[in-house]
Design a protein around this motif. Structure first.
Motif, PDB file in Angstrom:
ATOM      1  N   LEU A  26      20.421  57.173  69.513  1.00 52.74           N
ATOM      2  CA  LEU A  26      19.643  56.371  69.990  1.00 52.74           C
ATOM      3  C   LEU A  26      20.287  55.000  70.728  1.00 52.74           C
ATOM      4  N   VAL A  27      19.651  54.971  72.204  1.00 54.90           N
ATOM      5  CA  VAL A  27      20.052  53.893  72.903  1.00 54.90           C
ATOM      6  C   VAL A  27      18.780  53.286  73.325  1.00 54.90           C
ATOM      7  N   CYS A  28      18.724  51.759  72.738  1.00 45.75           N
ATOM      8  CA  CYS A  28      17.561  51.126  73.293  1.00 45.75           C
ATOM      9  C   CYS A  28      18.087  50.183  74.290  1.00 45.75           C
ATOM     10  N   VAL A  29      17.334  50.191  75.453  1.00 47.48           N
ATOM     11  CA  VAL A  29      17.603  49.357  76.559  1.00 47.48           C
ATOM     12  C   VAL A  29      16.286  48.506  76.893  1.00 47.48           C
ATOM     13  N   TYR A  30      16.491  47.426  76.755  1.00 44.20           N
ATOM     14  CA  TYR A  30      15.321  46.236  77.340  1.00 44.20           C
ATOM     15  C   TYR A  30      15.823  45.091  78.209  1.00 44.20           C
ATOM     16  N   GLU A  31      15.052  44.578  78.603  1.00 42.20           N
ATOM     17  CA  GLU A  31      15.336  43.408  79.554  1.00 42.20           C
ATOM     18  C   GLU A  31      15.660  42.183  78.818  1.00 42.20           C
ATOM     19  N   GLY A  32      14.699  42.126  77.749  1.00 40.78           N
ATOM     20  CA  GLY A  32      14.724  40.862  76.867  1.00 40.78           C
ATOM     21  C   GLY A  32      16.023  40.701  76.125  1.00 40.78           C
ATOM     22  N   VAL A  33      16.457  39.310  75.635  1.00 43.20           N
ATOM     23  CA  VAL A  33      17.640  39.180  74.984  1.00 43.20           C
ATOM     24  C   VAL A  33      17.763  40.148  73.850  1.00 43.20           C
ATOM     25  N   LYS A  34      19.004  40.412  73.733  1.00 44.04           N
ATOM     26  CA  LYS A  34      19.332  41.410  72.646  1.00 44.04           C
ATOM     27  C   LYS A  34      18.991  40.769  71.030  1.00 44.04           C
ATOM     28  N   ILE A  60      22.951  52.145  69.802  1.00 43.14           N
ATOM     29  CA  ILE A  60      23.455  51.348  70.854  1.00 43.14           C
ATOM     30  C   ILE A  60      22.252  50.587  71.286  1.00 43.14           C
ATOM     31  N   ARG A  61      22.504  49.193  71.361  1.00 47.31           N
ATOM     32  CA  ARG A  61      21.270  48.169  71.966  1.00 47.31           C
ATOM     33  C   ARG A  61      21.825  47.692  73.325  1.00 47.31           C
ATOM     34  N   LEU A  62      21.123  47.666  74.388  1.00 50.18           N
ATOM     35  CA  LEU A  62      21.405  47.195  75.347  1.00 50.18           C
ATOM     36  C   LEU A  62      20.348  46.170  75.747  1.00 50.18           C
ATOM     37  N   GLY A  63      20.455  44.919  75.825  1.00 50.46           N
ATOM     38  CA  GLY A  63      19.691  43.879  76.154  1.00 50.46           C
ATOM     39  C   GLY A  63      20.237  42.653  77.165  1.00 50.46           C
ATOM     40  N   GLY A  64      19.234  42.068  77.479  1.00 48.22           N
ATOM     41  CA  GLY A  64      19.509  41.184  78.514  1.00 48.22           C
ATOM     42  C   GLY A  64      20.380  39.976  77.950  1.00 48.22           C
ATOM     43  N   ALA A  65      21.053  39.139  78.590  1.00 50.77           N
ATOM     44  CA  ALA A  65      22.088  38.156  78.337  1.00 50.77           C
ATOM     45  C   ALA A  65      21.314  37.086  77.706  1.00 50.77           C
ATOM     46  N   GLU A  66      22.132  36.158  76.705  1.00 57.04           N
ATOM     47  CA  GLU A  66      21.457  35.397  75.974  1.00 57.04           C
ATOM     48  C   GLU A  66      21.181  34.106  76.808  1.00 57.04           C
ATOM     49  N   SER A  67      20.484  34.249  77.723  1.00 58.80           N
ATOM     50  CA  SER A  67      20.209  33.186  78.673  1.00 58.80           C
ATOM     51  C   SER A  67      18.738  33.411  79.214  1.00 58.80           C
ATOM     52  N   PRO A  68      17.993  32.478  79.784  1.00 62.94           N
ATOM     53  CA  PRO A  68      16.601  32.672  80.643  1.00 62.94           C
ATOM     54  C   PRO A  68      17.000  33.640  81.721  1.00 62.94           C
ATOM     55  N   ILE A  69      15.921  34.463  82.027  1.00 63.36           N
ATOM     56  CA  ILE A  69      16.023  35.288  83.301  1.00 63.36           C
ATOM     57  C   ILE A  69      15.515  34.523  84.273  1.00 63.36           C
ATOM     58  N   PRO A  70      16.239  34.604  85.429  1.00 62.92           N
ATOM     59  CA  PRO A  70      16.128  33.830  86.736  1.00 62.92           C
ATOM     60  C   PRO A  70      15.239  34.636  87.594  1.00 62.92           C
ATOM     61  N   TYR A  71      14.591  33.810  88.372  1.00 63.20           N
ATOM     62  CA  TYR A  71      13.643  34.223  89.406  1.00 63.20           C
ATOM     63  C   TYR A  71      14.050  35.062  90.504  1.00 63.20           C
ATOM     64  N   ASN A  72      15.370  34.532  90.829  1.00 63.42           N
ATOM     65  CA  ASN A  72      15.880  35.209  91.968  1.00 63.42           C
ATOM     66  C   ASN A  72      16.370  36.618  91.588  1.00 63.42           C
ATOM     67  N   PRO A  73      16.042  37.555  92.389  1.00 65.91           N
ATOM     68  CA  PRO A  73      16.212  38.896  91.996  1.00 65.91           C
ATOM     69  C   PRO A  73      17.584  39.447  91.717  1.00 65.91           C
ATOM     70  N   GLU A  74      18.534  38.824  92.688  1.00 65.99           N
ATOM     71  CA  GLU A  74      20.121  39.121  92.669  1.00 65.99           C
ATOM     72  C   GLU A  74      20.442  38.541  91.189  1.00 65.99           C
ATOM     73  N   LEU A  75      20.177  37.264  90.988  1.00 65.50           N
ATOM     74  CA  LEU A  75      20.634  36.876  89.601  1.00 65.50           C
ATOM     75  C   LEU A  75      20.253  37.379  88.467  1.00 65.50           C
TER      76      LEU A  75
END
Length: 93
Positions: A26-34, A60-75
């Protein structure tokens, strides 16, 4: 098996459990914070089901960093899992 987060409710427990029992992984991948994310809920569901005994490796869980998601696509790429991150996790599994 890929689950589209837009269709997470109602969660199809049977399909997820069957997939884990079939693959043993099981690998869980999501954009929200882990922390407290959907991957934690799916992991808990597997831990509480008969599928847990079928796991051949840790979840394994792959989530977003513990920070707000930036609007800038590169960030944004810096804080949410990207394809290379997913590939590394799957190969490590």
């Amino acid at each position: 098996e890929v689950v589209d987060l837009r269709t997470i409710r109602p969660m199809d427990h049977e399909t997820i459990i069957a997939s884990v029992m079939k693959t043993g992984r099981l690998v869980c991948v999501y954009e929200g914070v882990k922390t407290l994310g959907v991957g934690a809920e799916i992991s808990a569901m597997i831990a509480e089901s008969e599928a847990f005994d079928y796991l051949d490796a840790p979840i394994i869980r792959l989530g977003g960093a513990e920070s707000p998601i930036p609007y800038n696509p590169e960030l944004e790429k810096a804080v949410v899992p990207q394809v290379p991150d997913i590939v590394r996790a799957v190969r490590a599994l």
